[in-house]
Scaffold this motif. Structure first.
Motif, mmCIF file in Angstrom:
data_model
loop_
_atom_site.group_PDB
_atom_site.id
_atom_site.type_symbol
_atom_site.label_atom_id
_atom_site.label_comp_id
_atom_site.label_asym_id
_atom_site.label_seq_id
_atom_site.Cartn_x
_atom_site.Cartn_y
_atom_site.Cartn_z
ATOM 1 N N ASP A 88 0.805 -1.222 0.000
ATOM 2 C CA ASP A 88 0.000 0.000 0.000
ATOM 3 C C ASP A 88 0.837 1.270 0.000
ATOM 4 O OD1 ASP A 88 0.859 -0.331 2.690
ATOM 5 O OD2 ASP A 88 -0.817 0.872 3.416
ATOM 6 N N ASP A 89 2.173 1.130 -0.026
ATOM 7 C CA ASP A 89 3.012 2.337 -0.071
ATOM 8 C C ASP A 89 3.661 2.537 -1.440
ATOM 9 O OD1 ASP A 89 4.796 0.234 0.045
ATOM 10 O OD2 ASP A 89 6.156 1.203 1.476
ATOM 11 N N VAL A 90 3.163 1.835 -2.473
ATOM 12 C CA VAL A 90 3.688 2.080 -3.818
ATOM 13 C C VAL A 90 2.739 2.990 -4.585
ATOM 14 C CG1 VAL A 90 4.875 -0.149 -3.892
ATOM 15 C CG2 VAL A 90 2.595 0.067 -4.900
ATOM 16 N N VAL A 91 3.300 3.744 -5.520
ATOM 17 C CA VAL A 91 2.510 4.534 -6.461
ATOM 18 C C VAL A 91 2.814 3.979 -7.852
ATOM 19 C CG1 VAL A 91 2.086 6.808 -7.442
ATOM 20 C CG2 VAL A 91 2.524 6.567 -4.988
ATOM 21 N N LEU A 92 1.786 3.481 -8.494
ATOM 22 C CA LEU A 92 1.948 2.769 -9.747
ATOM 23 C C LEU A 92 2.124 3.719 -10.929
ATOM 24 C CD1 LEU A 92 -0.913 0.254 -9.013
ATOM 25 C CD2 LEU A 92 1.507 -0.350 -9.115
ATOM 26 N N TYR A 93 2.966 3.314 -11.877
ATOM 27 C CA TYR A 93 3.142 4.075 -13.112
ATOM 28 C C TYR A 93 2.077 3.676 -14.136
ATOM 29 C CZ TYR A 93 7.778 5.204 -11.223
ATOM 30 O OH TYR A 93 8.816 5.660 -10.437
ATOM 31 N N ASP A 94 1.844 4.558 -15.084
ATOM 32 C CA ASP A 94 0.771 4.341 -16.057
ATOM 33 C C ASP A 94 0.943 3.044 -16.847
ATOM 34 O OD1 ASP A 94 -0.397 6.667 -15.245
ATOM 35 O OD2 ASP A 94 0.258 7.862 -16.966
ATOM 36 N N ASN A 95 2.184 2.618 -17.034
ATOM 37 C CA ASN A 95 2.446 1.429 -17.847
ATOM 38 C C ASN A 95 2.559 0.158 -17.011
ATOM 39 O OD1 ASN A 95 4.876 2.021 -16.559
ATOM 40 N ND2 ASN A 95 6.110 1.194 -18.222
ATOM 41 N N LEU A 116 9.661 -4.343 -10.762
ATOM 42 C CA LEU A 116 10.745 -3.550 -10.194
ATOM 43 C C LEU A 116 10.165 -2.274 -9.597
ATOM 44 C CD1 LEU A 116 13.598 -3.814 -12.879
ATOM 45 C CD2 LEU A 116 13.159 -5.269 -10.893
ATOM 46 N N ILE A 117 10.604 -1.947 -8.386
ATOM 47 C CA ILE A 117 10.157 -0.743 -7.677
ATOM 48 C C ILE A 117 11.368 0.145 -7.443
ATOM 49 C CG2 ILE A 117 8.895 0.149 -5.696
ATOM 50 C CD1 ILE A 117 7.327 -1.924 -7.383
ATOM 51 N N HIS A 122 13.740 8.167 -8.660
ATOM 52 C CA HIS A 122 14.042 7.373 -9.863
ATOM 53 C C HIS A 122 15.533 7.088 -9.987
ATOM 54 C CE1 HIS A 122 9.968 8.594 -10.771
ATOM 55 N NE2 HIS A 122 10.329 9.855 -10.905
ATOM 56 N N SER A 123 16.217 6.929 -8.861
ATOM 57 C CA SER A 123 17.667 6.742 -8.914
ATOM 58 C C SER A 123 18.115 5.339 -8.506
ATOM 59 C CB SER A 123 18.362 7.766 -8.007
ATOM 60 O OG SER A 123 17.959 7.585 -6.657
ATOM 61 N N THR A 124 17.278 4.623 -7.748
ATOM 62 C CA THR A 124 17.700 3.338 -7.201
ATOM 63 C C THR A 124 16.561 2.328 -7.262
ATOM 64 O OG1 THR A 124 19.152 4.492 -5.634
ATOM 65 C CG2 THR A 124 18.663 2.176 -5.163
ATOM 66 N N ILE A 125 16.875 1.099 -7.655
ATOM 67 C CA ILE A 125 15.897 0.012 -7.578
ATOM 68 C C ILE A 125 15.859 -0.493 -6.138
ATOM 69 C CG2 ILE A 125 15.270 -2.294 -8.383
ATOM 70 C CD1 ILE A 125 14.908 -0.131 -10.481
ATOM 71 N N LEU A 126 14.692 -0.431 -5.541
ATOM 72 C CA LEU A 126 14.533 -0.820 -4.136
ATOM 73 C C LEU A 126 14.093 -2.271 -3.977
ATOM 74 C CD1 LEU A 126 12.570 2.327 -2.871
ATOM 75 C CD2 LEU A 126 15.022 1.878 -2.625
ATOM 76 N N TYR A 201 6.947 3.544 -7.932
ATOM 77 C CA TYR A 201 7.947 3.987 -6.956
ATOM 78 C C TYR A 201 7.441 3.669 -5.556
ATOM 79 C CZ TYR A 201 5.512 8.420 -5.670
ATOM 80 O OH TYR A 201 4.620 9.366 -5.218
ATOM 81 N N GLY A 202 8.408 3.504 -4.663
ATOM 82 C CA GLY A 202 8.076 3.173 -3.278
ATOM 83 C C GLY A 202 9.091 3.797 -2.336
ATOM 84 N N TYR A 203 9.193 3.229 -1.155
ATOM 85 C CA TYR A 203 10.037 3.807 -0.113
ATOM 86 C C TYR A 203 10.950 2.737 0.474
ATOM 87 C CZ TYR A 203 6.557 7.472 -0.526
ATOM 88 O OH TYR A 203 5.735 8.440 -1.031
ATOM 89 N N PRO A 204 12.206 3.088 0.740
ATOM 90 C CA PRO A 204 13.147 2.091 1.268
ATOM 91 C C PRO A 204 12.805 1.696 2.699
ATOM 92 C CG PRO A 204 14.149 4.276 1.272
ATOM 93 C CD PRO A 204 12.839 4.415 0.559
ATOM 94 N N ASN A 205 13.127 0.471 3.033
ATOM 95 C CA ASN A 205 12.990 -0.026 4.402
ATOM 96 C C ASN A 205 14.375 -0.448 4.861
ATOM 97 O OD1 ASN A 205 12.452 -1.260 6.804
ATOM 98 N ND2 ASN A 205 10.941 -2.699 6.013
ATOM 99 N N ASN A 206 15.034 0.424 5.604
ATOM 100 C CA ASN A 206 16.427 0.186 5.970
ATOM 101 C C ASN A 206 16.594 -0.236 7.425
ATOM 102 O OD1 ASN A 206 17.395 0.904 3.389
ATOM 103 N ND2 ASN A 206 17.182 3.069 3.898
#
Length: 277
Positions: A88-95, A116-117, A122-126, A201-206
């Motif tokens: 529930d913390d991802v925002v989906l791209y149109d494609n 892939l998220i 838009h700099s790192t694949i999480l 896109y999403g958010y890192p969990n570190n």
């Protein structure tokens, strides 16, 4: 027909953004979401903004894997061609769905596709999964790449796969339910592949799950065995199931040693490996 499956807890704004991005692209998608006892108004938001979403009440102690299992079990009452996992913390791209479906069709819908998220910049694949070849996080590629350990942030599962291997194992509380499902598929001859490009896109969990710093021995083991930690019984179950008894015992012994040692000794041996990033 598509059923989207989510679980949520106290992330009202992120949950809303996720569903808005989903319905913008798939307005007729059926959505099943487990609200695991949110206290921040999430449930009211779901009813007001997304009245067609099927909300299942959690116990407050389900966390990710059991929350997803609960929503998926409810979705099985319908007749769907695909089941779409969403964090529930991802925002989906149109494609996003076009890409998932393309990768699925390459394998005649006899596969699981993990998206892939990337981070918001838009700099790192999480997330997405680790490569079957390198065991490192899969990166964008011209062709879909086979995955070893799957992340469950955005995943497309055809109904044919569900008929063969079932749904998420409810033994898992929070962690490892997604990895286990991917390994079960692979062990049954069903490939898990990653999308060629990021689909959200999403958010890192570190946060380090396996060790808590700056506390006494008792608190360290208490944290380790909480659902948001890395419980020994869950790790033993997972590793025995996929890698055998000896590897399960060895890994649990390793986790035990990691938590028995004082902070200074862990830093001396492993450096910052187990620190929150």
């Amino acid at each position: 027909m598509i059923a989207a499956i989510l679980t949520c807890f106290n992330r009202k704004n992120k949950t809303q953004k996720c569903l808005e991005s989903l319905f913008k692209i798939l307005p007729d998608c059926d959505v099943y979401i487990t609200d695991d006892g949110s206290t921040d108004g999430t449930r009211d938001m779901l009813h007001q903004c997304f009245p067609k979403v099927k909300v299942i009440s959690g116990t407050g102690n389900l966390f990710w894997s059991r929350g997803m299992y609960t929503a998926w079990k409810e979705a099985l009452k319908g007749d769907f061609d695909y089941y779409l996992w969403l964090n529930d913390d991802v925002v989906l791209y149109d494609n996003f769905f076009e890409e998932l479906l393309y990768c699925s069709n390459l394998n005649e819908n006899n596969c699981i596709v993990t998206g892939l998220i990337e981070d918001k910049e838009h700099s790192t694949i999480l997330y997405g999964g680790t490569s079957l070849k390198t065991h490192k996080m899969v990166q964008p590629n011209s062709e879909p790449e086979k995955v070893h350990h799957m992340n469950g942030n955005v995943v497309l599962v055809p109904c044919s796969v569900v008929k063969k291997i079932g749904i998420i194992d409810p033994y898992y509380h929070h962690d490892l339910g997604d990895v286990d499902y991917g390994l079960r598929a692979i062990e049954n001859g069903i490939p898990v592949i990653a999308t060629r490009v990021p689909v959200a896109y999403g958010y890192p969990n570190n946060i380090c799950r396996v060790r808590k710093w700056g506390v006494n021995l008792r608190e360290r083991f208490h944290r380790l065995n909480m659902p948001l930690g890395s419980p020994l019984r869950i790790n033993y179950y997972f590793r025995k199931k996929h890698y055998g008894f000896m590897k399960a015992v060895m890994f649990c012994s390793y986790l035990t040693l990691l938590n028995l040692l004082p902070d200074w000794a862990v830093v001396k041996i492993w450096g910052t490996t187990y620190k929150n990033k």
